[in-house]
Design a protein around this motif. Structure first.
Motif, PDB file in Angstrom:
ATOM      1  N   GLU A 147       0.833  -1.207   0.000  1.00  0.00           N
ATOM      2  CA  GLU A 147       0.000   0.000   0.000  1.00  0.00           C
ATOM      3  C   GLU A 147       0.866   1.255   0.000  1.00  0.00           C
ATOM      4  OE1 GLU A 147      -2.939   1.995   3.219  1.00  0.00           O
ATOM      5  OE2 GLU A 147      -3.599   0.048   2.431  1.00  0.00           O
ATOM      6  N   ALA A 148       1.981   1.208   0.726  1.00  0.00           N
ATOM      7  CA  ALA A 148       2.889   2.361   0.737  1.00  0.00           C
ATOM      8  C   ALA A 148       3.485   2.602  -0.649  1.00  0.00           C
ATOM      9  CB  ALA A 148       3.998   2.125   1.765  1.00  0.00           C
ATOM     10  N   ARG A 149       3.835   1.516  -1.347  1.00  0.00           N
ATOM     11  CA  ARG A 149       4.360   1.674  -2.718  1.00  0.00           C
ATOM     12  C   ARG A 149       3.316   2.279  -3.633  1.00  0.00           C
ATOM     13  NH1 ARG A 149       5.768  -4.309  -3.692  1.00  0.00           N
ATOM     14  NH2 ARG A 149       5.548  -3.671  -5.876  1.00  0.00           N
ATOM     15  N   PHE A 150       2.089   1.838  -3.495  1.00  0.00           N
ATOM     16  CA  PHE A 150       1.037   2.369  -4.356  1.00  0.00           C
ATOM     17  C   PHE A 150       0.759   3.837  -4.034  1.00  0.00           C
ATOM     18  CE2 PHE A 150      -3.545   2.974  -5.341  1.00  0.00           C
ATOM     19  CZ  PHE A 150      -3.466   2.790  -6.709  1.00  0.00           C
ATOM     20  N   ILE A 151       0.741   4.177  -2.745  1.00  0.00           N
ATOM     21  CA  ILE A 151       0.512   5.577  -2.364  1.00  0.00           C
ATOM     22  C   ILE A 151       1.642   6.450  -2.872  1.00  0.00           C
ATOM     23  CG2 ILE A 151       0.400   7.143  -0.382  1.00  0.00           C
ATOM     24  CD1 ILE A 151      -1.147   5.003   1.105  1.00  0.00           C
ATOM     25  N   SER A 152       2.879   5.936  -2.812  1.00  0.00           N
ATOM     26  CA  SER A 152       4.015   6.698  -3.332  1.00  0.00           C
ATOM     27  C   SER A 152       3.862   6.963  -4.835  1.00  0.00           C
ATOM     28  CB  SER A 152       5.309   5.936  -3.062  1.00  0.00           C
ATOM     29  OG  SER A 152       6.413   6.588  -3.633  1.00  0.00           O
ATOM     30  N   ALA A 153       3.403   5.922  -5.567  1.00  0.00           N
ATOM     31  CA  ALA A 153       3.173   6.113  -7.006  1.00  0.00           C
ATOM     32  C   ALA A 153       2.052   7.113  -7.245  1.00  0.00           C
ATOM     33  CB  ALA A 153       2.850   4.776  -7.657  1.00  0.00           C
ATOM     34  N   LEU A 154       1.000   7.060  -6.426  1.00  0.00           N
ATOM     35  CA  LEU A 154      -0.083   8.038  -6.551  1.00  0.00           C
ATOM     36  C   LEU A 154       0.421   9.451  -6.279  1.00  0.00           C
ATOM     37  CD1 LEU A 154      -3.123   6.309  -4.778  1.00  0.00           C
ATOM     38  CD2 LEU A 154      -2.971   6.920  -7.184  1.00  0.00           C
ATOM     39  N   ASP A 155       1.265   9.592  -5.248  1.00  0.00           N
ATOM     40  CA  ASP A 155       1.808  10.915  -4.922  1.00  0.00           C
ATOM     41  C   ASP A 155       2.608  11.492  -6.081  1.00  0.00           C
ATOM     42  OD1 ASP A 155       0.653  10.781  -2.437  1.00  0.00           O
ATOM     43  OD2 ASP A 155       2.471  10.093  -1.414  1.00  0.00           O
ATOM     44  N   ASN A 156       3.390  10.638  -6.729  1.00  0.00           N
ATOM     45  CA  ASN A 156       4.176  11.105  -7.880  1.00  0.00           C
ATOM     46  C   ASN A 156       3.273  11.583  -9.009  1.00  0.00           C
ATOM     47  OD1 ASN A 156       6.579  10.504  -6.583  1.00  0.00           O
ATOM     48  ND2 ASN A 156       6.695   8.434  -7.438  1.00  0.00           N
ATOM     49  N   GLN A 157       2.211  10.822  -9.265  1.00  0.00           N
ATOM     50  CA  GLN A 157       1.284  11.226 -10.321  1.00  0.00           C
ATOM     51  C   GLN A 157       0.549  12.516  -9.955  1.00  0.00           C
ATOM     52  OE1 GLN A 157       1.006   9.712 -13.335  1.00  0.00           O
ATOM     53  NE2 GLN A 157       2.672   8.375 -12.662  1.00  0.00           N
ATOM     54  N   LEU A 158       0.149  12.639  -8.692  1.00  0.00           N
ATOM     55  CA  LEU A 158      -0.552  13.840  -8.247  1.00  0.00           C
ATOM     56  C   LEU A 158       0.359  15.063  -8.332  1.00  0.00           C
ATOM     57  CD1 LEU A 158      -3.112  15.079  -7.067  1.00  0.00           C
ATOM     58  CD2 LEU A 158      -2.279  14.463  -4.785  1.00  0.00           C
ATOM     59  N   GLU A 159       1.627  14.891  -7.928  1.00  0.00           N
ATOM     60  CA  GLU A 159       2.577  16.002  -8.002  1.00  0.00           C
ATOM     61  C   GLU A 159       2.786  16.439  -9.454  1.00  0.00           C
ATOM     62  OE1 GLU A 159       7.209  16.945  -6.679  1.00  0.00           O
ATOM     63  OE2 GLU A 159       6.228  15.091  -6.053  1.00  0.00           O
ATOM     64  N   LYS A 160       2.841  15.452 -10.352  1.00  0.00           N
ATOM     65  CA  LYS A 160       3.014  15.784 -11.777  1.00  0.00           C
ATOM     66  C   LYS A 160       1.835  16.596 -12.289  1.00  0.00           C
ATOM     67  CE  LYS A 160       2.216  12.493 -14.739  1.00  0.00           C
ATOM     68  NZ  LYS A 160       2.337  11.269 -15.557  1.00  0.00           N
ATOM     69  N   VAL A 161       0.625  16.192 -11.920  1.00  0.00           N
ATOM     70  CA  VAL A 161      -0.575  16.913 -12.371  1.00  0.00           C
ATOM     71  C   VAL A 161      -0.609  18.330 -11.801  1.00  0.00           C
ATOM     72  CG1 VAL A 161      -3.093  16.945 -12.216  1.00  0.00           C
ATOM     73  CG2 VAL A 161      -1.912  14.802 -12.710  1.00  0.00           C
ATOM     74  N   ILE A 162      -0.277  18.465 -10.508  1.00  0.00           N
ATOM     75  CA  ILE A 162      -0.308  19.793  -9.882  1.00  0.00           C
ATOM     76  C   ILE A 162       0.715  20.719 -10.541  1.00  0.00           C
ATOM     77  CG2 ILE A 162       0.157  21.041  -7.732  1.00  0.00           C
ATOM     78  CD1 ILE A 162      -0.877  18.573  -6.225  1.00  0.00           C
ATOM     79  N   GLU A 163       1.908  20.207 -10.763  1.00  0.00           N
ATOM     80  CA  GLU A 163       2.967  21.027 -11.364  1.00  0.00           C
ATOM     81  C   GLU A 163       2.583  21.485 -12.770  1.00  0.00           C
ATOM     82  OE1 GLU A 163       7.724  20.619 -12.555  1.00  0.00           O
ATOM     83  OE2 GLU A 163       6.721  19.048 -11.390  1.00  0.00           O
ATOM     84  N   PHE A 164       2.051  20.557 -13.567  1.00  0.00           N
ATOM     85  CA  PHE A 164       1.683  20.934 -14.935  1.00  0.00           C
ATOM     86  C   PHE A 164       0.539  21.936 -14.931  1.00  0.00           C
ATOM     87  CE2 PHE A 164      -1.057  20.361 -18.626  1.00  0.00           C
ATOM     88  CZ  PHE A 164      -0.161  20.592 -19.659  1.00  0.00           C
TER      89      PHE A 164
END
Length: 790
Positions: A57-74
């Motif tokens: 679950e921690a790995r999946f949340i980390s992957a979600l965080d990366n995707q969310l950060e990418k969306v916010i930055e763009f």
């Protein structure tokens, strides 16, 4: 359409790398699912499994965080860029008095009359016309149409003044170009902001769907927490952000309306949305073509060798012929040769019987070898019956062509065919609205993780569903249901072939359980008088099918030992959609139809035939829009035509007297045998035929003969022999070609492109199951049928 395709199709091509990578997140979920199943099989320590689940679950949340950060930055970058462009454009409009005044004074009328006002009727040179009237370039950006008669009148009145302005000098030409450029920038900015709005919606949906999939596959509770605390609290997904974005779109609409449409916002909005629609259509068309190209490329790159088509050289020519076509030509030649020889040989002493026997053998060879598609041969039979003069009147004279045609066509459409169509309607409704899948998933979700119980559950589910949605469609549905198990199995696991073969064999067994579960049952009922109805059919078929199912289950466990390499399987998750009113209505109609079929013998005086009852689901489902013409087109019409051809042939064999002649000759050899022995002979004869050829073809050719033999026994038992023979047709399951379920199963492949099953798998388990099932039919089945008066 899968959401990954929806995301790709609706994404802005230039921004495609800035969207949520839905496919990579889904792969992480499936990998975690596989690791969870491996933990169950390797370790029995629940604390260790729980720790691994937390790490996953921690790995999946980390992957979600990366995707969310990418969306916010763009989004932050693109928002700032587009808003600054809008501010500059508004400053340019307000600071440039010439452009602003020019647009206001000549707003609606001049820009909407470009096609009619500035194109000379005699103009031929387009380039010269463009140089004389540079304002026409604006029309190429956003063509408009006049909204009313009053506006057309105002445009005609202002024509002279606008044309005189354009001819004043070079400054006006430059002004028009500036106006055109400004209009183009506003439209492009409107498109970009609209795409940014779509970007927010698509990514929010992506987070919702991937979190929902995580909770469903891994039985978590992450969606509510992560979505509310992380996604919806991020800047792109806040309600205030969407309000600001809509406010910026409103600013563009206002600026465009004031500058180019005389303040009319509805016309401005229509023009800009027209450009947005054209842009989206172009991008989707381009992206869709690219998606298709990638899909084809992916499907062509398998790990197995491409199939080489074998060909043969035609003697004395330079041409080659495919081996499959050559096989068909040889089979067709053999059938034609047999037809000609039998037409010339006197076997029965009567011309009509000889000709009918020749046609029967011709059809049997064509069906057995599939020299033509089965339904194509069925279409040929009526054409041959009439010219050959096979049918006879009750007094023995040859039937006239017109009367023979009428008799043939009346045999091709009967209450039995209507019952077949009614069964198709029930199956279509149960499948289309997810009722069959919901039932199956809820049953399988309670089967646990032990392979032996999962196997038993999936076999009984496929057997039960075969009763109502036919054993043609059931295997396909069940194969999709076990996909969560197959994708988490270790390489070369013995569980996969065991489960797939279990579904195929149980679907074949389920083919004998109800009158509509398979085409051979429909053909069998055609030759039973009176019609047994669902009640008597259930009474005979269900005990045989249930015992055979348990025998097959035991053989599969004995041969494959699925628990040896995978003691625990992934759990199948039940569907969580709410029950709809449509689903309840469909279930009520299905129950009512089946209840009337079961009670057919008691209401025969009022309804006359089971085919009349079959019109209920057809009328109700198509009349209420539950099913439509596409569903009607998806009916198995090839099976219907095949059954009709068989009935036409059966009518010809009966009318010509051939069937009676054959039955009398067979009776002389078996009349001294007990009825149970006669049933055993015919059951094993049909078993061999159904195993190597087809269940349906076996019923078409042999069941009519069985009926006639039963009628000419010293103590007639036609219904007993016919029903036993019909049940034996479904018992043939020893080869991949033995029925539709086996053919569907043998085509399944693992991720590397290797088939799950081979012919050896069917032989080892299918042949013993076939023999045991056949023995049950002429022992247990004989006892039940004799007990009910057959």
């Amino acid at each position: 359409m899968r959401f990954s395709h929806t995301l790709q199709l609706n994404a802005v091509p230039e921004w495609v790398d800035s969207y949520v990578n839905y496919d990579s997140l889904k792969k992480i979920i499936f990998q975690l699912e596989k690791e969870h199943v491996d933990d169950l099989n390797i370790s029995t320590d629940p604390e260790l499994a729980l720790e691994h689940a937390r790490d996953g679950e921690a790995r999946f949340i980390s992957a979600l965080d990366n995707q969310l950060e990418k969306v916010i930055e763009f989004y932050t970058h693109k928002e700032s860029e587009l808003y600054n462009m809008l501010n500059k454009l508004e400053a340019q409009i307000e600071g440039s008095e010439d452009v602003s005044n020019y647009g206001r004074k000549n707003s609606l009328a001049p820009l909407e009359q470009l096609d009619s006002t500035y194109r000379h009727p005699n103009a031929i040179d387009t380039e010269k016309d463009d140089q004389e009237h540079p304002v026409k370039k604006i029309d190429m950006i956003a063509p408009q149409r006049c909204p009313s008669r009053s506006s057309r009148f105002s445009r005609r009145a202002s024509r002279q003044s606008f044309e005189s302005r354009l001819s004043m000098g070079d400054d006006d030409g430059l002004l028009v170009e500036r106006l055109s450029d400004l209009r183009s920038q506003l439209i492009l900015l409107y498109i970009s902001l609209s795409e940014l709005e779509s970007y927010i919606e698509l990514n929010r949906t992506a987070f919702e769907k991937i979190l929902k999939k995580y909770d469903k596959v891994l039985e978590g509770n992450l969606k509510t927490q992560y979505l509310n605390k992380m996604v919806l609290e991020s800047r792109p997904f806040m309600p205030q952000t969407m309000d600001v974005l809509k406010g910026q779109l409103l600013r563009i609409e206002t600026s465009y309306a004031n500058t180019f449409c005389g303040g009319n916002r509805s016309i401005a909005l229509r023009q800009m949305k027209s450009h947005l629609r054209d842009q989206v259509t172009f991008e989707r068309n381009t992206v869709w073509k690219e998606m298709i190209r990638q899909e084809r490329k992916a499907n062509d790159t398998k790990l197995i060798e491409p199939k080489v088509v074998k060909t043969y050289k035609i003697p004395f020519t330079h041409h080659r012929i495919k081996s499959s076509l050559l096989s068909q030509l040889i089979s067709f030649t053999i059938a034609i040769a047999a037809l000609i020889i039998l037409l010339l040989v006197d076997c029965f002493g009567e011309r009509e019987e000889n000709y009918c026997f020749a046609l029967l053998i011709f059809a049997a060879i064509m069906w057995a070898t599939e020299a033509m598609p089965l339904y194509a041969t069925s279409c040929l039979i009526p054409f041959m019956i009439i010219p050959m003069g096979i049918l006879r009147n009750p007094d023995g004279s040859v039937m006239a062509a017109k009367a023979a045609a009428k008799s043939t066509f009346s045999a091709m459409f009967s209450g039995t065919i209507m019952m077949l169509l009614g069964g198709f309607a029930l199956a279509a409704a149960l499948s289309k609205y997810g009722i069959a899948k919901a039932f199956a998933s809820h049953v399988l979700s309670r089967a646990g993780t032990r392979p032996m119980w999962v196997l038993l559950a999936i076999m009984f589910v496929s057997g039960f569903l075969s009763m109502f949605i036919s054993n043609v469609a059931t295997p396909v549905l069940c194969f999709t249901l076990i996909d969560p198990i197959l994708r988490t199995l270790p390489d070369r696991s013995r569980v996969a072939p065991c489960l797939i073969l279990g579904i195929a064999l149980s679907s074949c067994i389920g083919g004998m359980t109800s009158p509509i579960s398979s085409p051979q049952n429909i053909i069998t009922i055609q030759y039973m008088d009176p019609n047994p109805g669902w009640g008597l059919w259930f009474a005979t078929a269900l005990p045989i099918a249930i015992i055979t199912m348990f025998v097959c289950w035991g053989l599969l466990l004995l041969v494959y030992k699925p628990a040896s390499d995978t003691p625990h399987l992934n759990t199948i998750k039940p569907t969580k959609e709410k029950v709809t009113k449509t689903q309840i209505f469909i279930c009520l109609v299905v129950i009512l139809t089946i209840a009337l079929w079961c009670a057919e013998s008691s209401i025969e005086d009022h309804l006359g035939d089971t085919g009349i009852i079959a019109t209920i689901p057809l009328f109700v489902f198509f009349g209420t829009g539950i099913l439509n013409k596409d569903d009607l087109n998806n009916f198995l019409w090839s099976v219907v035509v095949l059954a009709q051809g068989g009935m036409a042939l059966g009518n010809a064999v009966t009318s010509s007297g051939l069937l009676q002649d054959i039955a009398l000759r067979l009776k002389d050899g078996i009349s001294d045998l007990p009825v149970i022995a006669i049933l055993a002979v015919f059951c094993f004869l049909i078993l061999v035929f159904a195993t190597f050829v087809s269940h349906t073809v076996a019923a078409l050719i042999i069941v009519p003969i069985v009926m006639e033999v039963g009628q000419h026994l010293p103590v007639p038992h036609p219904n007993l022999l016919v029903m036993g023979a019909g049940l034996a047709c479904s018992a043939g399951m020893g080869l991949p070609v033995s029925g539709y379920p086996n053919m569907s199963a043998v085509m399944l492949e693992d991720p590397s492109g290797k088939p799950y099953l081979t012919t050896k798998d069917f032989i080892i388990t299918g042949i013993p199951t076939s023999i045991i099932s056949t023995c049950l039919i002429f022992t247990l089945g004989y006892g039940i049928m004799a007990g009910i008066g057959y």
